[in-house]
Design a protein around this motif. Structure first.
Motif, PDB file in Angstrom:
ATOM      1  N   ARG A 193      18.037   1.334   1.506  1.00 47.42           N
ATOM      2  CA  ARG A 193      18.845   2.035   0.503  1.00 47.42           C
ATOM      3  C   ARG A 193      18.639   1.479  -0.899  1.00 47.42           C
ATOM      4  O   ARG A 193      19.289   1.922  -1.844  1.00 47.42           O
ATOM      5  CB  ARG A 193      20.322   1.907   0.855  1.00 47.42           C
ATOM      6  N   GLY A 194      17.815   0.450  -1.007  1.00 42.29           N
ATOM      7  CA  GLY A 194      17.577  -0.139  -2.323  1.00 42.29           C
ATOM      8  C   GLY A 194      18.776  -0.879  -2.867  1.00 42.29           C
ATOM      9  O   GLY A 194      18.946  -1.021  -4.076  1.00 42.29           O
ATOM     10  N   GLU A 195      19.628  -1.380  -1.981  1.00 40.10           N
ATOM     11  CA  GLU A 195      20.816  -2.099  -2.448  1.00 40.10           C
ATOM     12  C   GLU A 195      20.459  -3.535  -2.830  1.00 40.10           C
ATOM     13  O   GLU A 195      19.416  -4.056  -2.451  1.00 40.10           O
ATOM     14  CB  GLU A 195      21.880  -2.113  -1.331  1.00 40.10           C
ATOM     15  N   PRO A 197      21.481  -4.953   9.500  1.00 39.24           N
ATOM     16  CA  PRO A 197      22.120  -4.682   8.205  1.00 39.24           C
ATOM     17  C   PRO A 197      21.193  -4.906   7.009  1.00 39.24           C
ATOM     18  O   PRO A 197      21.253  -4.165   6.028  1.00 39.24           O
ATOM     19  CB  PRO A 197      23.302  -5.654   8.164  1.00 39.24           C
ATOM     20  N   LEU A 198      20.336  -5.927   7.105  1.00 37.17           N
ATOM     21  CA  LEU A 198      19.429  -6.186   5.976  1.00 37.17           C
ATOM     22  C   LEU A 198      18.449  -5.028   5.808  1.00 37.17           C
ATOM     23  O   LEU A 198      18.127  -4.621   4.689  1.00 37.17           O
ATOM     24  CB  LEU A 198      18.693  -7.520   6.178  1.00 37.17           C
ATOM     25  N   ALA A 199      17.994  -4.472   6.951  1.00 35.51           N
ATOM     26  CA  ALA A 199      17.078  -3.331   6.889  1.00 35.51           C
ATOM     27  C   ALA A 199      17.724  -2.153   6.169  1.00 35.51           C
ATOM     28  O   ALA A 199      17.101  -1.508   5.324  1.00 35.51           O
ATOM     29  CB  ALA A 199      16.667  -2.922   8.306  1.00 35.51           C
ATOM     30  N   LEU A 200      18.995  -1.897   6.484  1.00 39.16           N
ATOM     31  CA  LEU A 200      19.692  -0.773   5.834  1.00 39.16           C
ATOM     32  C   LEU A 200      19.773  -0.998   4.329  1.00 39.16           C
ATOM     33  O   LEU A 200      19.543  -0.084   3.536  1.00 39.16           O
ATOM     34  CB  LEU A 200      21.099  -0.610   6.408  1.00 39.16           C
ATOM     35  N   LYS A 201      20.121  -2.238   3.949  1.00 44.63           N
ATOM     36  CA  LYS A 201      20.222  -2.545   2.515  1.00 44.63           C
ATOM     37  C   LYS A 201      18.883  -2.332   1.818  1.00 44.63           C
ATOM     38  O   LYS A 201      18.824  -1.775   0.724  1.00 44.63           O
ATOM     39  CB  LYS A 201      20.638  -4.003   2.320  1.00 44.63           C
ATOM     40  N   THR A 219       0.823  -1.213   0.000  1.00 46.19           N
ATOM     41  CA  THR A 219       0.000   0.000   0.000  1.00 46.19           C
ATOM     42  C   THR A 219       0.858   1.264   0.000  1.00 46.19           C
ATOM     43  O   THR A 219       0.624   2.173  -0.783  1.00 46.19           O
ATOM     44  CB  THR A 219      -0.909   0.028   1.252  1.00 46.19           C
ATOM     45  N   LEU A 220       1.848   1.300   0.879  1.00 45.96           N
ATOM     46  CA  LEU A 220       2.636   2.530   1.017  1.00 45.96           C
ATOM     47  C   LEU A 220       3.906   2.496   0.161  1.00 45.96           C
ATOM     48  O   LEU A 220       4.530   3.522  -0.063  1.00 45.96           O
ATOM     49  CB  LEU A 220       3.000   2.769   2.483  1.00 45.96           C
ATOM     50  N   GLY A 221       4.289   1.298  -0.270  1.00 42.05           N
ATOM     51  CA  GLY A 221       5.446   1.193  -1.161  1.00 42.05           C
ATOM     52  C   GLY A 221       6.782   1.463  -0.489  1.00 42.05           C
ATOM     53  O   GLY A 221       7.774   1.717  -1.164  1.00 42.05           O
ATOM     54  N   ILE A 222       6.836   1.420   0.838  1.00 32.57           N
ATOM     55  CA  ILE A 222       8.129   1.600   1.503  1.00 32.57           C
ATOM     56  C   ILE A 222       8.699   0.215   1.842  1.00 32.57           C
ATOM     57  O   ILE A 222       7.950  -0.751   1.968  1.00 32.57           O
ATOM     58  CB  ILE A 222       8.037   2.476   2.777  1.00 32.57           C
ATOM     59  N   PRO A 223      10.030   0.109   1.957  1.00 36.39           N
ATOM     60  CA  PRO A 223      10.614  -1.193   2.271  1.00 36.39           C
ATOM     61  C   PRO A 223      10.170  -1.686   3.652  1.00 36.39           C
ATOM     62  O   PRO A 223       9.964  -0.877   4.564  1.00 36.39           O
ATOM     63  CB  PRO A 223      12.120  -0.949   2.249  1.00 36.39           C
ATOM     64  N   VAL A 224      10.010  -2.995   3.771  1.00 34.93           N
ATOM     65  CA  VAL A 224       9.572  -3.583   5.041  1.00 34.93           C
ATOM     66  C   VAL A 224      10.453  -4.773   5.379  1.00 34.93           C
ATOM     67  O   VAL A 224      11.062  -5.381   4.504  1.00 34.93           O
ATOM     68  CB  VAL A 224       8.099  -4.064   4.965  1.00 34.93           C
ATOM     69  N   LEU A 225      10.522  -5.087   6.666  1.00 34.46           N
ATOM     70  CA  LEU A 225      11.289  -6.254   7.104  1.00 34.46           C
ATOM     71  C   LEU A 225      10.684  -6.764   8.399  1.00 34.46           C
ATOM     72  O   LEU A 225      10.261  -5.986   9.258  1.00 34.46           O
ATOM     73  CB  LEU A 225      12.760  -5.871   7.337  1.00 34.46           C
ATOM     74  N   THR A 226      10.629  -8.084   8.530  1.00 38.40           N
ATOM     75  CA  THR A 226      10.244  -8.655   9.797  1.00 38.40           C
ATOM     76  C   THR A 226      11.174  -9.838  10.076  1.00 38.40           C
ATOM     77  O   THR A 226      12.042 -10.154   9.267  1.00 38.40           O
ATOM     78  CB  THR A 226       8.750  -9.057   9.828  1.00 38.40           C
ATOM     79  N   GLY A 227      10.984 -10.461  11.224  1.00 40.35           N
ATOM     80  CA  GLY A 227      11.813 -11.609  11.565  1.00 40.35           C
ATOM     81  C   GLY A 227      10.975 -12.596  12.343  1.00 40.35           C
ATOM     82  O   GLY A 227      10.105 -12.203  13.124  1.00 40.35           O
ATOM     83  N   MET A 228      11.190 -13.878  12.107  1.00 40.39           N
ATOM     84  CA  MET A 228      10.489 -14.898  12.896  1.00 40.39           C
ATOM     85  C   MET A 228      11.164 -16.252  12.718  1.00 40.39           C
ATOM     86  O   MET A 228      12.034 -16.437  11.865  1.00 40.39           O
ATOM     87  CB  MET A 228       8.992 -14.953  12.553  1.00 40.39           C
ATOM     88  N   TYR A 229      10.746 -17.200  13.552  1.00 37.95           N
ATOM     89  CA  TYR A 229      11.232 -18.568  13.478  1.00 37.95           C
ATOM     90  C   TYR A 229      10.660 -19.212  12.224  1.00 37.95           C
ATOM     91  O   TYR A 229       9.516 -18.929  11.847  1.00 37.95           O
ATOM     92  CB  TYR A 229      10.773 -19.317  14.730  1.00 37.95           C
ATOM     93  N   VAL A 230      11.439 -20.085  11.608  1.00 34.66           N
ATOM     94  CA  VAL A 230      11.053 -20.633  10.313  1.00 34.66           C
ATOM     95  C   VAL A 230       9.724 -21.389  10.378  1.00 34.66           C
ATOM     96  O   VAL A 230       8.986 -21.467   9.395  1.00 34.66           O
ATOM     97  CB  VAL A 230      12.203 -21.501   9.741  1.00 34.66           C
ATOM     98  N   GLU A 231       9.384 -21.928  11.556  1.00 33.55           N
ATOM     99  CA  GLU A 231       8.135 -22.688  11.655  1.00 33.55           C
ATOM    100  C   GLU A 231       6.950 -21.842  12.132  1.00 33.55           C
ATOM    101  O   GLU A 231       5.848 -22.358  12.317  1.00 33.55           O
ATOM    102  CB  GLU A 231       8.319 -23.906  12.568  1.00 33.55           C
TER     103      GLU A 231
END
Lengths: 349, 427
Positions: free
Chosen positions: A160-162, A153-157, A109-121
């Motif tokens: 920055r669109g890296e 670090p992944l959030a920064l990438k 909806t907003l088009g901004i980068p997103v990141l989350t984290g969780m256990y694989v299961e």
């Protein structure tokens, strides 16, 4: 370059408000951070900063998904953030689903980068791993440091669109997108190492998991239910009051087998749930809400089914590994076959 | 059986007007000698010779084959049995190797699917042959030469040049000698009774028309799955007749230096007992696939294997051979690790293999061959640049105004090699 402005989503627990009893709190936007956000800010230094935190109860979100999503979306928008981070949710199922749902909505909806984290299961991982980057975390909050180390670090990438490297390099849950990388060793050396591990029954990680083949074909329909023996099973944690076999509230290590000969209803005086992942009040009031013995008894009396099997099998699905669940079911399915059960109603929560 | 490889380390190639020689690590070549050798074949109209060194702004395309120069100095047989030498059994005695040098054949090749080697820039990382000192032999056929004859002519010319260069190392004292010993089944079982027994199952590309591989001169598509001594493979028994989608085809250089064999020798007697090398083909007919994979499984069982490594060559159709081999060998209770590569689409989102099975639970991948790369222009091109829009991995109008070429890495020789020769992988 200006500092990247980040908004952070957490549940009631990680906001320090409370546990299950506070899971019904409505979304709230705060200026500043919670401890997980502090850790991210520290890791980022001058590069990025969480300016706002959105807090919402897991139950509230789960039960009012559309409304809660819309409210949270407005809050994210109002902050004018450059990036959205949710969690990490570790192995908390409803929290994981909330993180995945909101992050995906924000991205779309907003088009901004997103990141989350969780256990694989975490169920949220399977639901959203192909849509957003989800950092693979440990299965409990004890893995917070490790999670932050990967997420920062992944959030920064992302912000920055890296270029995002392969999952094994960045630490996200494989998302079905194959990404090339140069290994230190040639393929032949990796193959010999992998074979030696496999030969010695040591753990190894395939570089390409075969597509998921765990499809269960439904059995043919039971043609005459009036002669069928029906069994009840559940991952909702229904147990005799006091949980005599101590089935864990999360990540169950075993299942229970309980006799319901003569039991007409799962009344709250004799039955409860061991499950730690949902509000237990309603099942503890009336256990038929999880394991519908009352309705099955009526059907048995009216002849719609042959009979209700005199044992039920139960475990806690919350945080329980798929492989464990599979092992449980393989064992008790055989018991039911031996007992002449014709069909099973499996309830989840 | 014991094989010694006498490595003469080559640090440079130079041209001369005088006699060709190897001295102080420098391979000095008189190009006229090469040309007259190549032009002995009346099917070849013209020949040019170039040098491509690591780091130079040079592109070689389209690449037909890459061949390591060698000479047999002791023991029976000779280099490339069935082609250059007679068919005596190789794999024993000593072979001298011009280590670090390679013959790269190019020219107007018969198909439209041959590879690229860049000696510098981003493309160089993807090909193992940007690190070798390459003698580039560009050959054009006489007019009207049929495709199969054209392929044959180029293949043999490459072997002849490699043998000519190898011969220059006959009297040179090698810088290092590598010794490989392979016992028969009974002896190795006595020596290493407690180590897991491991064989290498190598799938040889055999789909026909520029998709062929040869064993002692025999076309692999006309063979039954068989057992070969790995030392024979290391000594030139298997040669390449294919270069299509060159990222995952084995040039002759790769057969000579098969890294699965080398890694198994490294582990032999320590963590495993390397008991055999099974070679099987990848024919296009279902009956052939079934027969060949039945035999792979049967021979792996016959060798008493606890585990095998299976390497593929190519993709798509051979994926079915790969999965048949894996399923049937696993069904014998023998553990497998397979080496393949992927065609997951340019976006990496598609199914990577054309066939799959849960028993293939230990996979090493050479990477996604559909990955797109932009290759900047090189100062010099040896071969024909105008094929790069039609080779596998290329596309129409893939050269921009600045000379940048946009291709999938499947166009790069050896990029996703499935004998684990290179370092590329994917997740």
């Amino acid at each position: 370059m200006a500092k990247i402005k980040v908004v952070h989503y957490v549940n009631q627990f990680y906001a320090g408000i409370g546990g299950e009893e506070k899971a019904d709190i409505t979304p709230e936007l705060r200026v500043g951070t919670v401890p997980a956000g502090d850790a991210l800010n520290k890791a980022w230094g001058e590069e990025a900063e969480i300016t706002h935190t959105i807090i919402c109860g897991d139950s509230y979100f789960g039960e009012n998904m559309d409304k809660a999503s819309a409210e949270i979306m407005e809050m994210v928008k109002s902050t004018g953030a450059d990036m959205f981070i949710a969690g990490p949710a570790f192995n908390a199922g409803r929290y994981g689903v909330a993180c995945g749902t909101i992050a995906t909505n924000v991205k779309n909806t907003l088009g901004i980068p997103v990141l989350t984290g969780m256990y694989v299961e975490n169920p949220g991982a399977d639901m959203y791993k192909t849509q957003i980057y989800i950092v693979a975390t440990k299965d409990s909050g004890a893995g917070m440091r490790d999670a932050i180390k990967k997420m920062a670090p992944l959030a920064l990438k992302l912000a920055r669109g890296e270029k995002i490297e392969a999952s094994c390099v960045e630490g996200y849950i494989p998302n079905g997108v194959r990404v090339n990388l140069f290994e230190k060793e040639c393929g032949a050396a990796r193959a010999v190492k992998m074979l030696i591990a496999k030969l010695n029954d040591k753990p190894f990680v395939t570089e390409f998991p075969m597509p998921d083949f765990d499809r269960v074909e439904p059995n043919p329909a039971v043609l005459d239910m009036s002669k069928a023996t029906v069994a009840l099973c559940t991952s909702g944690g229904s147990v005799p009051k006091g949980n005599p076999d101590r089935i864990e509230s999360s990540s169950a290590s075993h299942y229970g087998e309980y006799d319901i000969t003569g039991v007409m209803s799962m009344d709250g005086d004799h039955w409860e749930t061991a499950h730690g992942g949902y509000d237990p009040v309603y099942v503890n009031e009336d256990g038929n809400r999880c394991l519908p013995v009352d309705v099955l008894r009526e059907m048995e009396a009216s002849g719609r089914i042959g009979k209700l099997h005199n044992k039920f099998y139960t475990t806690v699905g919350n945080g329980t590994a798929v492989l464990s669940s599979k092992a449980f079911a393989e064992e008790y399915a055989q018991k039911m076959i031996n007992d002449g059960v014709d069909c099973v109603i499996m309830t989840s929560t | 059986m014991k094989l010694e490889l006498g490595n003469i380390i080559i640090n440079d190639i130079q041209f001369t007007n005088e006699g060709s020689k190897v001295e102080n690590g420098v391979l000095t070549v008189n190009p006229e000698q090469i040309k007259s050798l190549v032009l002995e074949d009346s099917n070849i109209e013209s020949c040019e010779v170039f040098i491509a060194r690591p780091g130079e702004s040079v592109r070689i395309t389209p690449v037909k084959d890459v061949i390591e120069p060698r000479v047999k100095v002791e023991g029976p047989g000779g280099i490339f049995p069935g082609w250059i030498a007679k068919v005596d059994t190789v794999g024993s005695g000593r072979t001298n190797v011009l280590k670090g040098a390679a013959v790269v054949t190019t020219g107007k090749i018969v198909g439209f699917q041959e590879g690229i080697i860049d000696m510098t820039g981003p493309g160089a990382d993807y090909t193992p042959f940007s690190k070798t000192y390459n003698l580039v032999v560009k050959m054009e056929p006489v007019e009207g030469l049929k495709q199969h004859d054209h392929e044959y002519a180029l293949r043999i010319a490459g072997f002849k040049v490699a043998c000519f260069l190898g011969e220059l190392g006959r009297a040179v004292t090698p810088d290092e000698i590598e010794t490989f010993e392979f016992d028969n089944l009974v002896e190795s079982a006595k020596k290493y009774p407690d180590l897991p027994r491991v064989a290498y199952v190598q799938m040889l590309q055999s789909q026909g028309l520029l998709h062929d591989t040869y064993v002692y001169g025999v076309d692999a598509k006309r063979t039954l799955t068989t057992i070969i001594n790995p030392l024979e493979t290391m000594d030139g028994a298997i040669v390449s007749g294919n270069c299509v989608s060159s990222c995952d085809k084995n040039p002759t250089y790769v057969h000579l230096n098969n890294k699965v064999i080398r890694e198994l020798f490294k582990a032999h007697g320590k963590t495993l007992n390397f008991v055999g090398h099974i070679i099987t083909n990848e024919n296009v007919y279902l009956a052939d696939k079934e027969r060949s994979s039945n035999w792979s499984a049967k021979l792996a069982e016959y060798l008493g294997c606890d585990g095998v490594i299976i390497s593929q060559e190519g993709f798509g159709n051979p994926d079915t051979d790969l999965i048949m081999n894996t399923k049937k060998i696993e069904a014998k209770g023998i553990k497998t690790v397979i080496i393949t590569d992927e065609y997951a689409g340019r976006d990496g989102k598609s199914q990577s293999l054309a066939d799959a099975d849960p028993s293939a639970n230990a996979v090493v991948t050479g990477g996604n061959a559909n990955q797109v790369i932009v290759l900047p222009p090189m100062e010099t091109v040896y071969g024909h640049l105008h094929f790069v829009d039609t080779i596998a991995g290329g596309s129409a109008n893939n050269i921009d105004a600045h000379g940048n070429i946009t291709v999938e890495i499947q166009a790069i020789t050896g990029a996703t090699n499935e004998t684990g020769f290179h370092n590329l992988s994917a997740r």
